[in-house]
Motif scaffolding. Structure first.
Motif, PDB file in Angstrom:
ATOM      1  N   ARG A  32       0.801  -1.210   0.000  1.00 46.06           N
ATOM      2  CA  ARG A  32       0.000   0.000   0.000  1.00 46.06           C
ATOM      3  C   ARG A  32       0.845   1.276   0.000  1.00 46.06           C
ATOM      4  NH1 ARG A  32      -4.292  -2.852   0.598  1.00 46.06           N
ATOM      5  NH2 ARG A  32      -4.836  -3.986   2.428  1.00 46.06           N
ATOM      6  N   SER A  33       2.066   1.199   0.520  1.00 39.86           N
ATOM      7  CA  SER A  33       2.898   2.384   0.581  1.00 39.86           C
ATOM      8  C   SER A  33       3.296   2.876  -0.799  1.00 39.86           C
ATOM      9  CB  SER A  33       4.172   2.091   1.371  1.00 39.86           C
ATOM     10  OG  SER A  33       3.842   1.596   2.634  1.00 39.86           O
ATOM     11  N   TYR A  34       3.600   1.957  -1.695  1.00 36.49           N
ATOM     12  CA  TYR A  34       4.118   2.341  -2.988  1.00 36.49           C
ATOM     13  C   TYR A  34       3.269   1.852  -4.152  1.00 36.49           C
ATOM     14  CZ  TYR A  34       8.088   3.367  -0.090  1.00 36.49           C
ATOM     15  OH  TYR A  34       8.877   3.864   0.884  1.00 36.49           O
ATOM     16  N   SER A  35       2.121   1.238  -3.875  1.00 35.26           N
ATOM     17  CA  SER A  35       1.211   0.731  -4.896  1.00 35.26           C
ATOM     18  C   SER A  35       1.884  -0.263  -5.827  1.00 35.26           C
ATOM     19  CB  SER A  35       0.609   1.876  -5.714  1.00 35.26           C
ATOM     20  OG  SER A  35      -0.120   2.722  -4.871  1.00 35.26           O
ATOM     21  N   ARG A  36       2.783  -1.054  -5.281  1.00 38.06           N
ATOM     22  CA  ARG A  36       3.437  -2.103  -6.047  1.00 38.06           C
ATOM     23  C   ARG A  36       2.925  -3.449  -5.584  1.00 38.06           C
ATOM     24  NH1 ARG A  36       9.669  -0.375  -5.809  1.00 38.06           N
ATOM     25  NH2 ARG A  36       8.980   0.791  -4.037  1.00 38.06           N
ATOM     26  N   PRO A  37       2.834  -4.428  -6.499  1.00 36.75           N
ATOM     27  CA  PRO A  37       2.396  -5.750  -6.088  1.00 36.75           C
ATOM     28  C   PRO A  37       3.336  -6.330  -5.043  1.00 36.75           C
ATOM     29  CG  PRO A  37       2.439  -5.565  -8.472  1.00 36.75           C
ATOM     30  CD  PRO A  37       3.084  -4.339  -7.922  1.00 36.75           C
ATOM     31  N   SER A  38       2.759  -6.937  -4.043  1.00 41.05           N
ATOM     32  CA  SER A  38       3.549  -7.598  -3.019  1.00 41.05           C
ATOM     33  C   SER A  38       3.887  -9.002  -3.477  1.00 41.05           C
ATOM     34  CB  SER A  38       2.747  -7.663  -1.713  1.00 41.05           C
ATOM     35  OG  SER A  38       3.375  -8.508  -0.794  1.00 41.05           O
TER      36      SER A  38
ATOM     37  N   ARG B 170     -11.498  -3.730  -4.455  1.00 37.89           N
ATOM     38  CA  ARG B 170     -12.487  -3.547  -3.388  1.00 37.89           C
ATOM     39  C   ARG B 170     -12.023  -4.212  -2.101  1.00 37.89           C
ATOM     40  NH1 ARG B 170     -18.449  -5.812  -2.458  1.00 37.89           N
ATOM     41  NH2 ARG B 170     -18.956  -4.464  -0.732  1.00 37.89           N
ATOM     42  N   THR B 171     -11.459  -5.404  -2.197  1.00 33.76           N
ATOM     43  CA  THR B 171     -10.961  -6.092  -1.010  1.00 33.76           C
ATOM     44  C   THR B 171      -9.835  -5.298  -0.365  1.00 33.76           C
ATOM     45  OG1 THR B 171     -11.591  -8.239  -1.905  1.00 33.76           O
ATOM     46  CG2 THR B 171      -9.933  -8.238  -0.161  1.00 33.76           C
ATOM     47  N   GLN B 172      -8.948  -4.750  -1.182  1.00 30.18           N
ATOM     48  CA  GLN B 172      -7.864  -3.925  -0.650  1.00 30.18           C
ATOM     49  C   GLN B 172      -8.425  -2.703   0.076  1.00 30.18           C
ATOM     50  OE1 GLN B 172      -4.924  -2.974  -3.637  1.00 30.18           O
ATOM     51  NE2 GLN B 172      -5.205  -4.977  -4.591  1.00 30.18           N
TER      52      GLN B 172
ATOM     53  N   ARG C 227     -10.957  -1.337   7.371  1.00 29.10           N
ATOM     54  CA  ARG C 227     -10.941  -2.020   8.672  1.00 29.10           C
ATOM     55  C   ARG C 227      -9.752  -1.576   9.518  1.00 29.10           C
ATOM     56  NH1 ARG C 227     -13.216  -6.066   5.757  1.00 29.10           N
ATOM     57  NH2 ARG C 227     -11.262  -7.006   5.101  1.00 29.10           N
ATOM     58  N   ALA C 228      -8.644  -1.253   8.863  1.00 27.17           N
ATOM     59  CA  ALA C 228      -7.447  -0.790   9.569  1.00 27.17           C
ATOM     60  C   ALA C 228      -7.520   0.715   9.859  1.00 27.17           C
ATOM     61  CB  ALA C 228      -6.203  -1.104   8.744  1.00 27.17           C
ATOM     62  N   ARG C 229      -8.644   1.334   9.528  1.00 25.67           N
ATOM     63  CA  ARG C 229      -8.868   2.767   9.717  1.00 25.67           C
ATOM     64  C   ARG C 229      -7.800   3.591   9.002  1.00 25.67           C
ATOM     65  NH1 ARG C 229     -12.817   3.829  13.547  1.00 25.67           N
ATOM     66  NH2 ARG C 229     -13.426   2.017  14.743  1.00 25.67           N
ATOM     67  N   ASN C 230      -7.516   3.150   7.765  1.00 25.26           N
ATOM     68  CA  ASN C 230      -6.521   3.819   6.934  1.00 25.26           C
ATOM     69  C   ASN C 230      -7.255   4.446   5.753  1.00 25.26           C
ATOM     70  OD1 ASN C 230      -4.529   4.572   5.145  1.00 25.26           O
ATOM     71  ND2 ASN C 230      -3.445   2.616   5.192  1.00 25.26           N
ATOM     72  N   LEU C 231      -7.733   5.659   5.938  1.00 24.82           N
ATOM     73  CA  LEU C 231      -8.520   6.342   4.915  1.00 24.82           C
ATOM     74  C   LEU C 231      -7.720   6.532   3.631  1.00 24.82           C
ATOM     75  CD1 LEU C 231     -11.119   7.774   4.050  1.00 24.82           C
ATOM     76  CD2 LEU C 231     -10.171   9.872   5.015  1.00 24.82           C
ATOM     77  N   PHE C 232      -6.455   6.914   3.753  1.00 27.38           N
ATOM     78  CA  PHE C 232      -5.638   7.121   2.558  1.00 27.38           C
ATOM     79  C   PHE C 232      -5.397   5.804   1.819  1.00 27.38           C
ATOM     80  CE2 PHE C 232      -4.386  10.789   5.213  1.00 27.38           C
ATOM     81  CZ  PHE C 232      -4.831  11.791   4.378  1.00 27.38           C
TER      82      PHE C 232
ATOM     83  N   ALA D 181      -6.392   2.528  -2.780  1.00 26.83           N
ATOM     84  CA  ALA D 181      -6.688   1.241  -3.428  1.00 26.83           C
ATOM     85  C   ALA D 181      -7.722   1.415  -4.535  1.00 26.83           C
ATOM     86  CB  ALA D 181      -7.175   0.226  -2.398  1.00 26.83           C
ATOM     87  N   LEU D 182      -8.740   2.231  -4.274  1.00 28.26           N
ATOM     88  CA  LEU D 182      -9.776   2.471  -5.287  1.00 28.26           C
ATOM     89  C   LEU D 182      -9.239   3.292  -6.452  1.00 28.26           C
ATOM     90  CD1 LEU D 182     -12.760   3.157  -2.869  1.00 28.26           C
ATOM     91  CD2 LEU D 182     -12.287   1.057  -4.155  1.00 28.26           C
TER      92      LEU D 182
END
Length: 142
Positions: A3-9, A18-20, A26-31, A36-37
């Motif tokens: 999520r930090s760099y939008s690269r595949p893990s 949507r799952t991301q 759920r982690a309360r990470n609005l950004f 992800a969207l």
């Protein structure tokens, strides 16, 4: 996705946009949720084959889930006029109970981008898009 760099893990299985977003919520990470969207939208709309055309085939592969065997669905895209397209179920391989409720959920009567829901819900990694007999997106290819 990292999520930090939008690269595949390389350590986690691919998840739909949507799952991301739901995981980030759920982690309360609005950004992370918005990111992800936005990344999912950018990946779809910037693809060289986007938008879909009449005659394109969209195949969605579903992995095994519990007792349900893996299966696939194939949709065909048609022009319904005024820049709108439909995506209708052409065939499926699901043979379990409740097929009426299990297959065809991504069929679209009329939309400017009939692939949008499948892209976000199932995820690009489960989609194969065929145009003029050639795969233009092979999401499950490794």
């Amino acid at each position: 996705m990292d999520r930090s760099y939008s690269r595949p893990s390389t350590t986690t299985a691919a998840a739909s946009p949507r799952t991301q977003a739901e995981d980030a919520k759920r982690a309360r990470n609005l950004f992370g949720e918005i990111g992800a969207l936005l990344v999912g939208d950018e990946e779809l709309t910037s693809a060289p084959w986007h938008p879909l055309r009449a005659g394109d085939l969209v195949h969605i592969h579903y992995e095994q889930a519990g007792d349900m065997a893996p299966f696939g669905e194939t949709y065909i895209v048609a022009d319904v006029s005024d820049g709108l397209f439909s995506m209708q179920l052409l065939a499926h391989t699901y043979s379990g109970p409740g097929a009426d409720g299990m297959v065809g959920c991504f069929a679209v009567e009329s939309a400017d981008d009939p692939l949008y829901e499948a892209w976000f819900e199932a995820g690009p990694q489960r989609l194969t898009i065929v145009r003029d007999g050639y795969p233009v997106h092979a999401g499950g290819a490794r």
